[in-house]
Write an enzyme that holds these catalytic residues in place. Structure first.
Site, mmCIF file in Angstrom:
data_model
loop_
_atom_site.group_PDB
_atom_site.id
_atom_site.type_symbol
_atom_site.label_atom_id
_atom_site.label_comp_id
_atom_site.label_asym_id
_atom_site.label_seq_id
_atom_site.Cartn_x
_atom_site.Cartn_y
_atom_site.Cartn_z
ATOM 1 N N ALA A 10 1.422 -0.824 0.097
ATOM 2 C CA ALA A 10 -0.059 -0.167 -0.443
ATOM 3 C C ALA A 10 0.981 1.591 0.261
ATOM 4 O O ALA A 10 2.578 1.211 -0.144
ATOM 5 C CB ALA A 10 -0.799 -0.092 1.516
ATOM 6 N N ASP A 54 6.084 -10.506 7.807
ATOM 7 C CA ASP A 54 5.300 -9.715 8.572
ATOM 8 C C ASP A 54 6.494 -8.914 9.527
ATOM 9 O O ASP A 54 7.311 -10.678 9.758
ATOM 10 C CB ASP A 54 4.856 -10.522 9.778
ATOM 11 C CG ASP A 54 4.217 -9.533 10.884
ATOM 12 O OD1 ASP A 54 4.732 -8.347 11.523
ATOM 13 O OD2 ASP A 54 3.613 -10.367 11.460
ATOM 14 N N TYR A 147 3.585 6.965 18.449
ATOM 15 C CA TYR A 147 4.134 7.343 17.063
ATOM 16 C C TYR A 147 5.622 7.667 17.084
ATOM 17 O O TYR A 147 6.242 7.340 16.624
ATOM 18 C CB TYR A 147 3.220 7.368 16.613
ATOM 19 C CG TYR A 147 3.607 7.872 15.319
ATOM 20 C CD1 TYR A 147 3.931 6.669 14.074
ATOM 21 C CD2 TYR A 147 3.367 9.216 14.492
ATOM 22 C CE1 TYR A 147 4.017 6.577 13.140
ATOM 23 C CE2 TYR A 147 3.678 9.140 13.027
ATOM 24 C CZ TYR A 147 4.187 7.865 12.664
ATOM 25 O OH TYR A 147 4.427 8.083 10.733
ATOM 26 N N GLY A 181 -1.167 12.319 1.520
ATOM 27 C CA GLY A 181 -2.527 11.861 1.748
ATOM 28 C C GLY A 181 -2.159 10.629 0.845
ATOM 29 O O GLY A 181 -1.629 10.203 0.322
ATOM 30 N N GLY A 182 -3.600 10.015 0.481
ATOM 31 C CA GLY A 182 -3.914 9.450 -0.508
ATOM 32 C C GLY A 182 -3.099 7.864 -0.607
ATOM 33 O O GLY A 182 -2.935 7.137 -0.605
ATOM 34 N N THR A 183 -2.639 7.208 1.258
ATOM 35 C CA THR A 183 -2.030 5.816 1.901
ATOM 36 C C THR A 183 -3.328 5.321 2.478
ATOM 37 O O THR A 183 -4.443 6.360 3.087
ATOM 38 C CB THR A 183 -0.377 5.628 1.876
ATOM 39 O OG1 THR A 183 -0.741 7.281 3.636
ATOM 40 C CG2 THR A 183 -0.365 7.071 0.878
ATOM 41 N N PHE A 185 -2.597 5.419 5.471
ATOM 42 C CA PHE A 185 -1.531 6.218 6.688
ATOM 43 C C PHE A 185 -3.252 6.056 8.510
ATOM 44 O O PHE A 185 -3.436 5.244 9.067
ATOM 45 C CB PHE A 185 -0.570 7.205 6.800
ATOM 46 C CG PHE A 185 -0.495 7.409 7.694
ATOM 47 C CD1 PHE A 185 0.971 6.108 8.767
ATOM 48 C CD2 PHE A 185 -0.721 8.378 8.516
ATOM 49 C CE1 PHE A 185 1.393 7.070 9.754
ATOM 50 C CE2 PHE A 185 -0.426 9.235 10.319
ATOM 51 C CZ PHE A 185 1.078 8.586 10.802
HETATM 52 P P1 NDP Z 1 0.420 2.765 4.990
HETATM 53 O O1 NDP Z 1 -0.820 2.755 5.816
HETATM 54 O O2 NDP Z 1 -0.461 2.990 3.513
HETATM 55 O O3 NDP Z 1 1.707 1.452 4.191
HETATM 56 C C1 NDP Z 1 2.081 1.008 5.273
HETATM 57 C C2 NDP Z 1 2.776 -0.442 5.003
HETATM 58 O O4 NDP Z 1 3.039 -0.309 5.141
HETATM 59 C C3 NDP Z 1 1.933 -1.654 3.825
HETATM 60 O O5 NDP Z 1 2.394 -1.659 3.014
HETATM 61 C C4 NDP Z 1 1.600 -2.254 5.667
HETATM 62 O O6 NDP Z 1 1.149 -3.766 4.941
HETATM 63 C C5 NDP Z 1 2.714 -2.630 5.730
HETATM 64 N N1 NDP Z 1 3.192 -2.610 7.342
HETATM 65 C C6 NDP Z 1 2.253 -2.682 8.525
HETATM 66 N N2 NDP Z 1 2.745 -3.378 9.319
HETATM 67 C C7 NDP Z 1 3.754 -4.172 8.619
HETATM 68 C C8 NDP Z 1 4.312 -4.906 9.344
HETATM 69 N N3 NDP Z 1 3.975 -6.153 10.700
HETATM 70 N N4 NDP Z 1 4.835 -6.293 8.248
HETATM 71 C C9 NDP Z 1 4.711 -5.532 7.212
HETATM 72 N N5 NDP Z 1 4.596 -4.969 6.276
HETATM 73 C C10 NDP Z 1 3.735 -3.707 7.710
HETATM 74 O O7 NDP Z 1 0.938 3.905 4.423
HETATM 75 P P2 NDP Z 1 1.890 5.351 4.358
HETATM 76 O O8 NDP Z 1 2.364 4.677 3.557
HETATM 77 O O9 NDP Z 1 1.208 6.430 4.332
HETATM 78 O O10 NDP Z 1 2.654 5.089 5.222
HETATM 79 C C11 NDP Z 1 4.581 4.365 4.998
HETATM 80 C C12 NDP Z 1 5.523 4.764 6.073
HETATM 81 O O11 NDP Z 1 5.282 6.211 5.821
HETATM 82 C C13 NDP Z 1 5.442 4.199 7.002
HETATM 83 O O12 NDP Z 1 6.527 4.094 8.089
HETATM 84 C C14 NDP Z 1 4.746 5.679 8.182
HETATM 85 O O13 NDP Z 1 4.749 5.856 8.969
HETATM 86 C C15 NDP Z 1 5.318 7.018 7.726
HETATM 87 N N6 NDP Z 1 4.830 7.929 7.102
HETATM 88 C C16 NDP Z 1 4.028 7.936 7.006
HETATM 89 C C17 NDP Z 1 3.329 9.416 6.839
HETATM 90 C C18 NDP Z 1 1.838 9.960 5.601
HETATM 91 O O14 NDP Z 1 1.321 10.426 6.111
HETATM 92 N N7 NDP Z 1 1.202 8.945 5.204
HETATM 93 C C19 NDP Z 1 4.071 10.438 6.866
HETATM 94 C C20 NDP Z 1 5.187 10.337 7.557
HETATM 95 C C21 NDP Z 1 5.679 9.268 7.496
HETATM 96 P P3 NDP Z 1 0.735 -4.995 5.279
HETATM 97 O O15 NDP Z 1 -0.592 -3.906 5.824
HETATM 98 O O16 NDP Z 1 0.242 -5.413 4.474
HETATM 99 O O17 NDP Z 1 1.696 -5.625 5.867
HETATM 100 C C1 8X3 Z 2 3.375 10.987 9.401
HETATM 101 C C2 8X3 Z 2 2.992 12.163 9.720
HETATM 102 O O1 8X3 Z 2 2.297 14.433 11.237
HETATM 103 O O2 8X3 Z 2 0.148 12.040 11.010
HETATM 104 O O3 8X3 Z 2 3.764 9.879 9.677
HETATM 105 O O4 8X3 Z 2 2.501 11.972 12.712
HETATM 106 S S1 8X3 Z 2 2.674 12.622 11.186
#
Ligand code: NDP
Ligand code: 8X3
Length: 248
Positions: A10, A54, A147, A181-183, A185
């Protein structure tokens, strides 16, 4: 290059996989959801190798790595992207189990993957580890408690990797994005409350997964004598909070 992405089912990870494959690189796409990984692999073709894994489980990581075909074993770039936030409750109300899951994924998973792939990189004298931190690791906000702390860990772990790796030819980067956005998260953070998740981005022009993927690709394709230590990036609409002062 051979690129290993955790959390490629994702969001950022899936978009990074597209970017690297579209530029002719081999990409191991890993995560827990097999169906998602298979769909992405079908989209990307032979340059993508789906591996169910995992990161919170050492055995799962070891098994996944042992299953890599010979021609996929020399990983040039490890992207420790798998991660999550759970909840926004204040510390005295947040479920301990959520804290444990965030630490297991964002910290323990990330260091386990790093420890598994690093020795071969050092032996070869080249390699790059890109860790996904966050602005939440740089600035406190209400409900960011564990977090944010896990992402501060990512920051310092990456810098300490740099301290150990200087002179080995192996590089390490912490990429710390803000609102994106668009993920999935926020859907994950709000545990399936999609309305609450959507509200986070209302009226904003957030970063996108494409922006993150382009930044990661830039870092990974710099000449080998350049190490980007840390990048913090935000959408232009995001700024900083004033100090909160509770008045009587
Ligand atoms: P998503 O939730 O869209 O994607 C997260 C991914 O992590 C998924 O593919 C999920 O896959 C995988 N994941 C979660 N837990 C596990 C696990 N135990 N083992 C293996 N894979 C795992 O989030 P984002 O793409 O938005 O975020 C990606 C990274 O960026 C994260 O570390 C997040 O903290 C960080 N981040 C995000 C921000 C945001 O605003 N979106 C901003 C700053 C940082 P599955 O569930 O299939 O295992
Ligand atoms: C994701 C950004 O501001 O939601 O790491 O913590 S925030």
């Amino acid at each position: 290059m051979i690129v290993f992405i955790t959390g490629a089912s994702a969001g950022f990870g899936a978009e990074m996989a597209r970017t690297f494959v579209n530029n002719g690189h081999q990409v191991v796409i890993s995560g827990r959801r097999k169906d998602r990984l298979e769909a992405l692999a079908a989209e990307l073709g032979d340059l993508a190798l789906p591996i169910v894994m995992d990161v919170t489980c050492k055995e799962s990581i070891n098994e996944a790595l042992s299953m890599l075909p010979q021609s996929w074993r020399q990983v040039d770039v490890l992207i420790n992207n798998a991660g999550l936030a759970l909840g926004t409750q204040p510390a005295h109300e947040a479920p301990l189990a959520d804290w444990e899951t965030m630490i297991a994924t964002n910290c323990t998973g990330l260091v386990t993957m790093t420890r598994a792939l690093l020795p071969a990189m050092v032996e070869r004298g080249s390699g790059l580890i890109i860790n996904l931190g966050s602005v939440a690791g740089h600035y406190p906000y209400p409900g960011g408690n564990v977090y944010g702390a896990t992402k501060a860990f990512v920051d310092q772990f990456t810098l300490n990797l740099r301290a150990d790796l200087a002179g080995t030819g192996v590089r390490a980067t912490n990429l710390a994005p803000g609102l994106c956005g668009g993920t999935e998260f926020s859907n994950v953070r709000f545990k399936g409350d999609d309305a609450a998740a959507a509200k986070v981005y209302e009226g904003t022009v957030p970063l996108t997964a494409k922006d993150i993927a382009a930044t990661v690709f830039w870092i990974a394709t710099l000449p080998p004598h350049i190490n980007i230590n840390t990048i913090e990036m935000m959408p232009t609409c995001q700024g900083f909070s004033p100090f909160a002062i509770k008045r009587t």
